[in-house]
Design an enzyme around this catalytic site. Structure first.
Site, PDB file in Angstrom:
ATOM      1  N   ASP A 181      -1.287  80.769  -7.722  1.00 54.26           N
ATOM      2  CA  ASP A 181      -1.948  81.666  -8.675  1.00 54.26           C
ATOM      3  C   ASP A 181      -3.460  81.461  -8.686  1.00 54.26           C
ATOM      4  O   ASP A 181      -4.132  81.848  -9.647  1.00 54.26           O
ATOM      5  CB  ASP A 181      -1.397  81.425 -10.084  1.00 54.26           C
ATOM      6  CG  ASP A 181      -0.357  82.463 -10.474  1.00 54.26           C
ATOM      7  OD1 ASP A 181       0.008  83.270  -9.614  1.00 54.26           O
ATOM      8  OD2 ASP A 181       0.091  82.462 -11.636  1.00 54.26           O
ATOM      9  N   ASP A 218       9.226  75.514 -20.209  1.00 53.07           N
ATOM     10  CA  ASP A 218      10.266  74.571 -19.795  1.00 53.07           C
ATOM     11  C   ASP A 218      11.206  74.238 -20.948  1.00 53.07           C
ATOM     12  O   ASP A 218      12.422  74.201 -20.786  1.00 53.07           O
ATOM     13  CB  ASP A 218       9.633  73.301 -19.229  1.00 53.07           C
ATOM     14  CG  ASP A 218       8.492  72.788 -20.088  1.00 53.07           C
ATOM     15  OD1 ASP A 218       8.264  73.319 -21.202  1.00 53.07           O
ATOM     16  OD2 ASP A 218       7.809  71.843 -19.665  1.00 53.07           O
TER      17      ASP A 218
END
Length: 671
Positions: A238, A391
């Site tokens: 990214d 997460d």
């Protein structure tokens, strides 16, 4: 024969007239040889004073240097929305009140006023200052003390509950060690001679502007011991730097030429941070051919046998959705900040993750160094971009869908710790604001889920409220606000076991998984209280969805590597740096040309005055920490007047700890 008694007559009989000493000559004056002359004692005091003055001169010199380099700007955050102005104003108000109270207490101390003054008739009060002191005592007893006492008792109860939870976790860890409980693999889980028996595994390496570590992370993943036709490595880049993108592409192509099944993927629309990156990667058509996905952040370097130690746990266990491994740190001894982080994370993995994994089959996914069953990800809704803790989000949703987790404490993956306080502070803000965002979003789903009442209770009260909300709340409120204020409000004074005995015992439990860190017991205790302001601010931001709750700052890496752990990569690293392929030379020449052009443009702009040159990076000043430092030191001065003993030492050292952190003197120092 020596006399048994010696009579000594003194010249001043009004003091004492006779001294009798029984014994032989050899023991007439046993302490005479140990006595110190006044001159020696004076030198001793001068030496101690010199050391104290040297320490304070270093501290004041650091203060002067930091202020001189700060350009008058005490804002610790770059984004105006995340500066915590309300928190800073509240601390400043407490500081102003404590300084005013300290001035009055100084006057009262030297004039030998006492609490009996409040019972005197009004005509016996002389002077405006004496009247102000009497009014302060009356107002304090009637209005302030009851509120502070109630709040301190409430926080003390929360402190005891959280300490009990910590003690239960430690007992569970001791039981695991005593019984030698750990997940085991069946001997016939993998047939090493039959490569087709190995499941299809996807390895993902999400990264964003990871210039320092991309080479070693790609190299580590490319050397995983797994059949080449049963593994695919996705480098999910990214980065917004075109030069860095070219370097990563080149690194991927080098490993592809060596026969590694690896691809480079870059998003055109980079939204959702890491969650968006992973979500985009999982939408590829070829994902349906893979059964498991292993995720490694850019600074993580798994050993070659990582997959063979984790994937076999899934065989014969269809309810298992996640296998999480432990982190190991290459720079844990780099400075005091990394040593203190190592203590915290050792306890987190050794105690929290392991105990919850053994007894509950659930814990928060650490975001990396873990293997997911792709079916578990898909049935749980996949990666979502709604919080900064994607997460933990996927772990909670998988738990609500009935999936089980396993934690492997004996499988470790090499990574880095933040070495500067600025980086660590931003990381902790994200880690503590995200869970509160997630709690708001997941609470209805937890209540209406089909899991047992015990699992719902564990999720709501233990996982979220006790360990994510109550811990930063009481830690900041009790030890950073109430404790210094009680020095000016004796009615609410905290007992020693609250500020000393129980915290030291809890710190000892925290250090047990990392016994080599015992010398850092006191610094660890002080630093944890110092970090409470960051965690409390982050918790409030996440709970009430303030502007700073959605901040995502990639943790800065240094690219350090451990010689002992990366010995197998030495030959590869040398080849990478010395490779002379045509594509590499062309790429290098292009980068050099671009850098030369940029340097020329910046020089011309600086000469013409058209643009300011980029400022040199410096250590920061953190205003909230500094304000709290002066609040605690003010309370320490008040405690010194009333001879509180341990209260004074705790406030003094805690105030100095805040001062050191506020001046950014802990961790990496930038020239």
């Amino acid at each position: 024969m020596p006399p048994n008694t010696v009579a000594v007559t003194m010249e001043k009989p009004e003091n004492f007239s006779l001294l009798e000493i029984n014994g032989s000559d050899s023991s007439l004056f046993p302490d005479k040889r140990k006595s110190i002359s006044p001159k020696q004692f004076s030198w001793f005091l001068l030496l101690k004073a010199h050391r104290v003055v040297s320490c304070f001169s270093w501290l004041f010199g650091s203060i002067k240097k930091r202020i001189a380099l700060s350009d008058g700007n005490l804002n610790e955050e770059e984004d105006p929305k995340s500066r915590g102005k309300q928190m800073y104003r509240f601390i400043k108000a407490c500081l102003v009140i404590s300084i005013a109270a300290l001035v009055i207490e100084f006057i009262a101390h030297y004039k030998k006023w006492n609490l009996d003054l409040i019972n005197r008739p009004s005509w016996e009060v002389r002077g405006l200052v004496e009247w102000s002191y009497m009014a302060w005592l009356s107002f304090r007893a009637d209005y302030i003390a009851p509120v502070v006492v109630s709040l301190s008792r409430f926080c003390t109860v929360l402190f005891l509950i959280q300490s009990l939870d910590r003690l239960v976790l430690c007992l569970g860890c001791f039981w695991i060690k005593y019984k030698k409980i750990k997940p085991r693999i069946d001997d016939d889980a993998l047939d090493v001679e039959d490569g087709s028996n190995f499941p299809m595994v996807l390895v993902q390496i999400p990264m964003c502007n990871e210039r320092e570590v991309y080479e070693q992370s790609i190299a580590a993943a490319s050397q995983l011991d797994w059949p080449k036709d049963r593994i695919l490595i996705q480098v999910l880049d990214d980065s917004d730097d075109p030069n860095l993108q070219l370097l990563i592409k080149e690194e991927v192509s080098v490993w592809r030429e060596k026969g590694v099944n690896i691809i480079y993927r870059h998003r055109l629309i980079r939204t959702g941070y890491k969650a968006g990156n992973l979500k985009s990667a999982m939408s590829c058509d070829y994902i349906k051919d893979y059964e498991f996905v292993a995720i490694f952040d850019a600074d993580f370097q798994p050993n070659s046998d990582f997959l063979k130690l984790t994937i076999p746990h899934f065989k014969g266990n269809p309810e298992l959705g996640l296998v999480q491994t432990r982190w190991s740190f290459v720079n844990k001894d780099e400075n005091l900040l990394t040593r203190l982080q190592n203590i915290n994370l050792c306890f987190h993995f050794e105690v929290e993750q392991q105990v919850n994994g053994v007894f509950l089959n659930f814990f928060g996914f650490n975001g990396t160094a873990g293997v997911w069953r792709i079916k578990a990800l898909e049935e749980s809704g996949g990666w979502m971009e709604r919080t900064t803790v994607e997460d933990m989000d996927i772990a909670v949703r998988a738990h609500l869908n009935g999936w089980k987790f396993i934690f492997l404490n004996d499988v470790r993956v090499l990574c880095e710790l933040p070495e500067s306080y600025e980086t660590y502070k931003k990381q902790q803000h994200r880690w503590h604001s995200g869970p509160m965002q997630l709690f708001r979003l997941c609470l209805p789903s937890i209540i209406t889920s089909k899991i047992s009442v015990w699992k719902k209770t564990n999720l709501i009260f233990l996982f979220f409220l006790l360990r994510k909300l109550i811990l930063p709340f009481y830690s900041f409120t009790l030890f950073c606000i109430i404790l210094p204020l009680t020095m000016f409000i004796p009615e609410a004074e905290l007992p020693l076991w609250v500020i000393c005995y129980v915290p030291i015992f809890m710190s000892l439990l925290n250090i047990l998984p990392c016994p080599q860190s015992f010398p850092f017991l006191v610094p660890y205790l002080l630093f944890e209280n110092t970090m409470s302001i960051t965690k409390f601010n982050a918790m409030i931001s996440g709970l009430f969805q303030l502007g700073s709750a959605y901040e995502w700052v990639v943790t800065k890496k240094t690219g350090r590597s451990s010689e002992s752990d990366l010995l197998a990569f030495a030959e590869k690293e040398e080849k990478l740096h010395r490779r002379n392929s045509e594509s590499g030379l062309e790429l290098l020449s292009k980068l050099k040309e671009q850098e030369t052009k940029l340097a020329e443009e910046e020089t011309l702009k600086s000469i013409g005055g058209g643009m300011r040159m980029k400022k040199r990076k410096r250590n920061r000043l953190y205003k909230k920490e500094l304000a709290l430092a002066f609040l605690l030191l003010t309370a320490a001065a008040r405690s010194f007047l009333s001879a509180h003993g341990l209260h004074f030492y705790f406030l003094l050292f805690q105030g100095l700890s805040f001062l050191v952190v506020g001046l950014d003197l802990i961790g990496e120092q930038i020239n």
